[in-house]
Design a protein around this motif. Structure first.
Motif, PDB file in Angstrom:
ATOM      1  N   ILE B 154     -15.302 -38.641 -26.114  1.00  0.00           N
ATOM      2  CA  ILE B 154     -16.242 -38.752 -24.990  1.00  0.00           C
ATOM      3  C   ILE B 154     -16.863 -40.150 -24.991  1.00  0.00           C
ATOM      4  CG2 ILE B 154     -16.825 -36.297 -24.798  1.00  0.00           C
ATOM      5  CD1 ILE B 154     -19.187 -36.721 -26.636  1.00  0.00           C
ATOM      6  N   GLN B 158     -22.529 -40.522 -23.715  1.00  0.00           N
ATOM      7  CA  GLN B 158     -22.624 -39.063 -23.876  1.00  0.00           C
ATOM      8  C   GLN B 158     -22.692 -38.677 -25.360  1.00  0.00           C
ATOM      9  OE1 GLN B 158     -19.589 -36.993 -21.633  1.00  0.00           O
ATOM     10  NE2 GLN B 158     -19.883 -38.364 -19.899  1.00  0.00           N
ATOM     11  N   VAL B 161     -26.181 -39.005 -26.513  1.00  0.00           N
ATOM     12  CA  VAL B 161     -27.016 -37.870 -26.084  1.00  0.00           C
ATOM     13  C   VAL B 161     -26.773 -36.663 -27.004  1.00  0.00           C
ATOM     14  CG1 VAL B 161     -27.390 -36.177 -24.237  1.00  0.00           C
ATOM     15  CG2 VAL B 161     -27.133 -38.602 -23.681  1.00  0.00           C
ATOM     16  N   LEU B 162     -25.511 -36.432 -27.297  1.00  0.00           N
ATOM     17  CA  LEU B 162     -25.155 -35.292 -28.148  1.00  0.00           C
ATOM     18  C   LEU B 162     -25.729 -35.463 -29.558  1.00  0.00           C
ATOM     19  CD1 LEU B 162     -23.595 -32.641 -28.413  1.00  0.00           C
ATOM     20  CD2 LEU B 162     -21.551 -33.974 -28.972  1.00  0.00           C
ATOM     21  N   PHE B 165     -29.417 -34.950 -29.468  1.00  0.00           N
ATOM     22  CA  PHE B 165     -29.729 -33.528 -29.291  1.00  0.00           C
ATOM     23  C   PHE B 165     -29.611 -32.777 -30.619  1.00  0.00           C
ATOM     24  CE2 PHE B 165     -27.823 -29.295 -28.912  1.00  0.00           C
ATOM     25  CZ  PHE B 165     -28.861 -28.615 -28.292  1.00  0.00           C
ATOM     26  N   LYS B 166     -28.502 -33.003 -31.308  1.00  0.00           N
ATOM     27  CA  LYS B 166     -28.275 -32.275 -32.561  1.00  0.00           C
ATOM     28  C   LYS B 166     -29.328 -32.656 -33.610  1.00  0.00           C
ATOM     29  CE  LYS B 166     -23.314 -31.308 -32.202  1.00  0.00           C
ATOM     30  NZ  LYS B 166     -23.162 -30.008 -32.863  1.00  0.00           N
ATOM     31  N   ASP B 168     -32.383 -33.800 -32.968  1.00  0.00           N
ATOM     32  CA  ASP B 168     -33.658 -33.230 -32.518  1.00  0.00           C
ATOM     33  C   ASP B 168     -33.728 -31.743 -32.862  1.00  0.00           C
ATOM     34  OD1 ASP B 168     -34.372 -35.644 -31.509  1.00  0.00           O
ATOM     35  OD2 ASP B 168     -34.033 -35.132 -29.399  1.00  0.00           O
ATOM     36  N   GLU B 169     -32.615 -31.050 -32.642  1.00  0.00           N
ATOM     37  CA  GLU B 169     -32.574 -29.613 -32.909  1.00  0.00           C
ATOM     38  C   GLU B 169     -32.862 -29.329 -34.388  1.00  0.00           C
ATOM     39  OE1 GLU B 169     -28.652 -27.809 -32.777  1.00  0.00           O
ATOM     40  OE2 GLU B 169     -29.481 -26.068 -31.762  1.00  0.00           O
TER      41      GLU B 169
END
Lengths: 354, 224
Positions: B154, B158, B161-162, B165-166, B168-169
């Motif tokens: 990708i 992107q 961002v992924l 996100f991971k 942050d999670e």
């Protein structure tokens, strides 16, 4: 004070507890909130329920036959109708779609993405997907091709979402109970597990084997008598169980998993919009169940929502998708165990007097 | 004039018993124990010293079954085990009447705390928070971005961002679990009665979604 939500998780059958009282009448199943007042044996002097699930509106006359394609067409059109209502409710707020990657939340997201208002909300920063890493595994093609390139993603955090007054939380909760009930047990009957279309009476030996007191079967028989139409098949019986006892709990989940103090919006759709508990889907659910549609197993009852998704994404292989249960890895803390009709709540263990 | 003696550490053998203990300061009665299978490979774990009024002691030596024929753990459960100074000593004595309630309170605090820590640890493992590389401060978003872009094929934007996100999670989960840990130990340390500890413990096991928590009532009043 009437009970509105009761979390049976980890509640014990201690003497004089509510759960022990319930067990003496209906066995060891989790005690539900009785949406339609079906349980005659519960003494109203001891316990009363307060239903908040929207009352179903339905008309069981002149319906198409169960095999008519008009049911599928109608089901598809409901998504557009309800998506429109979501955007109306969300005016001036940010939409956060709770996305597990499963069939229900995916179909909700698709419906919202198809709507004309989607771009406007997205471009103004008012559309996000709240998800977990497990959501990606459920439907990777959709995530990498559509979600990741265009929609902001945030980790699921019920506190953050519920305590922000500018967010409308949209969930696919209760989607499993619109058509049939995905909690229907899987067991062999006459050499097959395809039992949904069989007479409901085949459930009795199975249930008696689980609860040898016979109380659980008594529970089933009692509530089936009070359905709005004749309950003939296994599929209908479990659909009715879902309608009667599941939705009330699901309406509370985002509220009991967060430390939000004000519970006045639990019965409304102003803070949490439960897509499949909206009136159009509720009406469809009752009318479609009344014609006893032909389904055989767990996967077959998911056909309509899967087809709706594929109609948009064109991923034909999705029609064979199996359940992954990624939601079980979600971080959920329990903050509240009991909610009363006035919106007051408690977090306590098992000292609930009956 | 005295001559200083060199302290020579006792060699560790695999047949020794190795027990970590917390004792109640005023009487030296043991309120919490943890027996390790093999001291050389001992596991670094949190010991509930934060409950207060306790001292950390260690028993390291041959199995004390000859010294205490009735069983050291049995006597511990009956509140009779005392740990004097010295690594190879254990003794027995009833709790003086005036200390029965305080000792039970401290034992309740220790086991409630460890029981809840274990539930948090279970969640930490289930949620893959502890050892996930993205939790490490040594792994940057930029470095993770390169890996994701390559493996998922990708664009870098992107992939970033992924990765974010991971991360942050995971950090969100880690922070929540650490805050729960802090809240729980502060609350338990400040409980004034055994009943307060038991009630708080029960509630927290529900909050942490446990279906089979440690039975604190049995620890405090074992059916021996």
């Amino acid at each position: 004070m009437r009970l509105q939500f009761f979390n049976t998780f980890n509640q014990r059958y201690s003497e004089n507890s509510f759960r022990q009282y319930y067990k003496s009448i209906y066995g060891t199943g989790p005690c539900p909130v009785d949406r339609f007042n079906l349980l005659d044996d519960i003494d109203p002097q001891l316990i009363q329920f307060n239903n908040i699930v929207p009352e179903p509106i339905y008309n069981l006359t002149n319906l198409p036959p169960s095999n008519s394609s008009s049911w599928r067409d109608r089901f598809f059109s409901l998504y557009d109708e309800v998506a429109n209502d979501v955007y109306v409710k969300a005016k001036g707020k940010k939409i956060a779609v709770m996305y597990s990657g499963g069939i229900d939340s995916t179909s909700v997201l698709v419906a919202l993405m198809k709507h004309l208002k989607y771009k406007e909300f997205l471009d103004s920063g008012n559309f996000v997907v709240s998800m977990s890493s497990g959501s990606i595994q459920e439907y990777p093609e959709f995530f990498y091709q559509r979600i990741l390139p265009e929609i902001p993603i945030v980790p699921v955090d019920y506190n953050a979402l519920m305590c922000d007054p500018n967010i409308l939380v949209v969930t696919g909760d209760s989607g499993d109970y619109v058509i049939g009930n995905t909690d229907t047990p899987v067991f062999y009957h006459e050499g097959t597990t395809e039992i949904l279309n069989k007479p409901k009476e085949i459930l009795w030996p199975y249930l008696n084997d689980i609860n040898k007191t016979g109380l659980f079967v008594h529970f089933f028989k009692e509530i089936c008598k009070k359905a709005p139409f004749d309950i003939v098949s296994v599929n209908q019986a479990y659909w009715w169980i879902g309608q009667a006892f599941v939705h009330q709990g699901e309406m509370h989940y985002p509220f009991i998993w967060s430390n939000i103090q004000d519970l006045s919006e639990v019965p409304t759709f102003n803070k949490v919009y439960r897509f499949f508990l909206s009136q159009p889907f509720m009406t469809f659910s009752f009318e479609y169940a009344s014609v006893d549609p032909y389904y055989t197993d767990f996967n077959s009852v998911r056909r309509f929502p899967k087809e709706y998704i594929v109609d948009y994404t064109k991923h034909d292989s999705y029609l064979n998708k199996i359940k992954i249960f990624s939601q079980r890895l979600l971080w959920r803390e329990i903050y509240k165990t009991t909610v009363y009709e006035d919106g007051s709540w408690e977090f306590k263990s098992d000292k609930r007097a009956t | 004039m005295t001559t200083a003696k060199a302290i020579i550490p006792k060699p560790v053998t695999t047949t020794d018993t190795y027990i970590r203990m917390l004792v109640f300061n005023p009487t030296q009665h043991v309120v919490w124990v943890c027996q390790e299978p093999y001291p050389v490979q001992n596991i670094i774990r949190r010991i509930p010293v934060c409950v207060g009024d306790v001292d950390f002691k260690l028993y390291h030596g041959p199995s004390p079954k000859h010294e205490i024929p009735s069983g050291w753990y049995h006597e511990f459960l009956k509140y009779n085990l005392v740990k004097p100074d010295g690594t190879e000593t254990l003794s027995l004595a009833p709790v003086p009447t005036e200390y029965v309630t305080p000792i039970r309170l401290v034992r309740a605090k220790c086991y409630a705390l460890v029981g809840l820590w274990n539930l948090i640890k279970g969640q930490t493992e289930k949620l893959d928070v502890h050892n996930n590389p993205l939790v490490s401060e040594h792994v940057t978003i930029e470095e993770a971005t390169i890996i994701y872009a390559d493996i998922f094929n990708i664009p870098r934007a992107q992939a970033r961002v992924l990765a974010q996100f991971k991360k942050d999670e995971l950090m969100n989960r880690l922070k929540k679990l650490k805050l729960i840990e802090l809240e729980i130990e502060t609350k338990i340390a400040n409980c004034l009665t055994e009943e307060q500890v038991i009630e708080y413990y029960k509630l927290q096991t529900i909050r942490l979604c446990s279906t089979q928590p440690l039975d604190l009532g049995w620890i405090l009043d074992p059916k021996l």
